[in-house]
Write a protein that holds these residues in place. Structure first.
Motif, mmCIF file in Angstrom:
data_model
loop_
_atom_site.group_PDB
_atom_site.id
_atom_site.type_symbol
_atom_site.label_atom_id
_atom_site.label_comp_id
_atom_site.label_asym_id
_atom_site.label_seq_id
_atom_site.Cartn_x
_atom_site.Cartn_y
_atom_site.Cartn_z
ATOM 1 N N UNK A 49 66.273 45.940 19.206
ATOM 2 C CA UNK A 49 67.389 46.467 19.997
ATOM 3 C C UNK A 49 68.075 47.611 19.251
ATOM 4 N N UNK A 50 68.046 47.538 17.926
ATOM 5 C CA UNK A 50 68.703 48.562 17.101
ATOM 6 C C UNK A 50 67.723 49.319 16.205
ATOM 7 N N UNK A 51 66.745 48.605 15.658
ATOM 8 C CA UNK A 51 65.819 49.173 14.679
ATOM 9 C C UNK A 51 64.537 49.685 15.338
ATOM 10 N N UNK A 52 64.065 50.829 14.840
ATOM 11 C CA UNK A 52 62.764 51.343 15.280
ATOM 12 C C UNK A 52 61.647 50.447 14.758
ATOM 13 N N UNK A 53 61.800 50.016 13.521
ATOM 14 C CA UNK A 53 60.824 49.133 12.872
ATOM 15 C C UNK A 53 61.574 47.895 12.386
ATOM 16 N N UNK A 54 60.906 46.796 12.281
ATOM 17 C CA UNK A 54 61.561 45.602 11.771
ATOM 18 C C UNK A 54 60.865 45.130 10.519
ATOM 19 N N UNK A 55 61.547 44.791 9.480
ATOM 20 C CA UNK A 55 62.907 45.210 9.196
ATOM 21 C C UNK A 55 62.911 46.641 8.680
ATOM 22 N N UNK A 56 64.052 47.209 8.523
ATOM 23 C CA UNK A 56 64.141 48.545 7.964
ATOM 24 C C UNK A 56 65.384 49.271 8.405
ATOM 25 N N UNK A 57 65.587 50.378 7.771
ATOM 26 C CA UNK A 57 66.745 51.192 8.108
ATOM 27 C C UNK A 57 66.584 51.784 9.499
ATOM 28 N N UNK A 58 67.700 52.064 10.118
ATOM 29 C CA UNK A 58 67.696 52.675 11.441
ATOM 30 C C UNK A 58 67.522 54.179 11.268
ATOM 31 N N UNK A 59 66.499 54.735 11.894
ATOM 32 C CA UNK A 59 66.244 56.171 11.808
ATOM 33 C C UNK A 59 67.418 56.919 12.441
ATOM 34 N N UNK A 60 67.832 57.989 11.812
ATOM 35 C CA UNK A 60 68.920 58.847 12.305
ATOM 36 C C UNK A 60 70.242 58.109 12.465
ATOM 37 N N UNK A 61 70.450 57.070 11.658
ATOM 38 C CA UNK A 61 71.711 56.334 11.759
ATOM 39 C C UNK A 61 72.842 57.197 11.242
ATOM 40 N N UNK A 62 73.918 57.207 11.958
ATOM 41 C CA UNK A 62 75.110 57.950 11.582
ATOM 42 C C UNK A 62 76.114 57.906 12.710
ATOM 43 N N UNK A 63 77.049 58.817 12.650
ATOM 44 C CA UNK A 63 78.143 58.862 13.627
ATOM 45 C C UNK A 63 77.629 58.948 15.062
ATOM 46 N N UNK A 64 76.730 59.882 15.323
ATOM 47 C CA UNK A 64 76.227 60.059 16.693
ATOM 48 C C UNK A 64 75.495 58.823 17.191
ATOM 49 N N UNK A 65 74.676 58.230 16.352
ATOM 50 C CA UNK A 65 73.945 57.016 16.723
ATOM 51 C C UNK A 65 74.929 55.895 17.054
ATOM 52 N N UNK A 66 75.894 55.683 16.150
ATOM 53 C CA UNK A 66 76.854 54.591 16.337
ATOM 54 C C UNK A 66 77.685 54.794 17.598
ATOM 55 N N UNK A 67 78.140 56.024 17.817
ATOM 56 C CA UNK A 67 78.971 56.280 18.995
ATOM 57 C C UNK A 67 78.184 56.113 20.288
ATOM 58 N N UNK A 68 76.915 56.457 20.266
ATOM 59 C CA UNK A 68 76.097 56.341 21.478
ATOM 60 C C UNK A 68 75.524 54.928 21.634
ATOM 61 N N UNK A 69 74.807 54.465 20.632
ATOM 62 C CA UNK A 69 74.073 53.208 20.738
ATOM 63 C C UNK A 69 74.961 51.976 20.569
ATOM 64 N N UNK A 70 75.704 51.919 19.494
ATOM 65 C CA UNK A 70 76.527 50.730 19.214
ATOM 66 C C UNK A 70 77.654 50.601 20.238
ATOM 67 N N UNK A 71 78.424 51.662 20.382
ATOM 68 C CA UNK A 71 79.534 51.637 21.338
ATOM 69 C C UNK A 71 79.008 51.438 22.753
ATOM 70 N N UNK A 72 77.897 52.090 23.071
ATOM 71 C CA UNK A 72 77.293 51.950 24.398
ATOM 72 C C UNK A 72 76.886 50.514 24.683
ATOM 73 N N UNK A 73 76.298 49.853 23.709
ATOM 74 C CA UNK A 73 75.894 48.451 23.863
ATOM 75 C C UNK A 73 77.119 47.574 24.080
ATOM 76 N N UNK A 74 78.171 47.827 23.323
ATOM 77 C CA UNK A 74 79.405 47.054 23.479
ATOM 78 C C UNK A 74 79.987 47.242 24.876
ATOM 79 N N UNK A 75 79.949 48.455 25.382
ATOM 80 C CA UNK A 75 80.473 48.721 26.727
ATOM 81 C C UNK A 75 79.639 48.023 27.792
ATOM 82 N N UNK A 76 78.328 48.110 27.690
ATOM 83 C CA UNK A 76 77.435 47.483 28.672
ATOM 84 C C UNK A 76 77.602 45.963 28.667
#
Length: 90
Positions: A49-76
């Motif tokens: 749901x969050x990671x491209x690969x399991x386990x591992x760091x999230x590719x391109x993780x940063x402000x834009x990712x968090x604002x779009x993906x994390x916040x978006x998931x919370x809203x949905x």
């Protein structure tokens, strides 16, 4: 005993291996973000749901990712922080 070995193999293949810390802190100029990784694992149960690969760091993780993906998931889902001050704590 012959029945237990295949069952154990299936369980080991299907159980995700998580090596990340239970809680992570991401520094930010607007206030550090405390992320409860353990809670997200318990709720989502699917690393992809969050990671491209399991386990591992999230590719391109940063402000834009968090604002779009994390916040978006919370809203949905209608749960979790969606306003700045709820994530960013000074």
């Amino acid at each position: 005993m012959k029945r237990i070995a295949p069952l154990l193999i299936v369980l080991l293949i299907n159980v995700p291996v998580v090596k990340a810390a239970d809680t992570m802190i991401f520094p930010s100029k607007n206030g550090n973000i405390t992320f409860n990784h353990r809670r997200h694992i318990e709720l989502l149960r699917e690393c992809k749901n969050c990671h491209d690969k399991t386990p591992g760091k999230i590719a391109n993780f940063g402000k834009d990712y968090a604002h779009k993906t994390c916040k978006g998931c919370h809203e949905v889902r209608g749960t979790g922080p969606t306003r700045c001050a709820l994530c960013h704590r000074k």
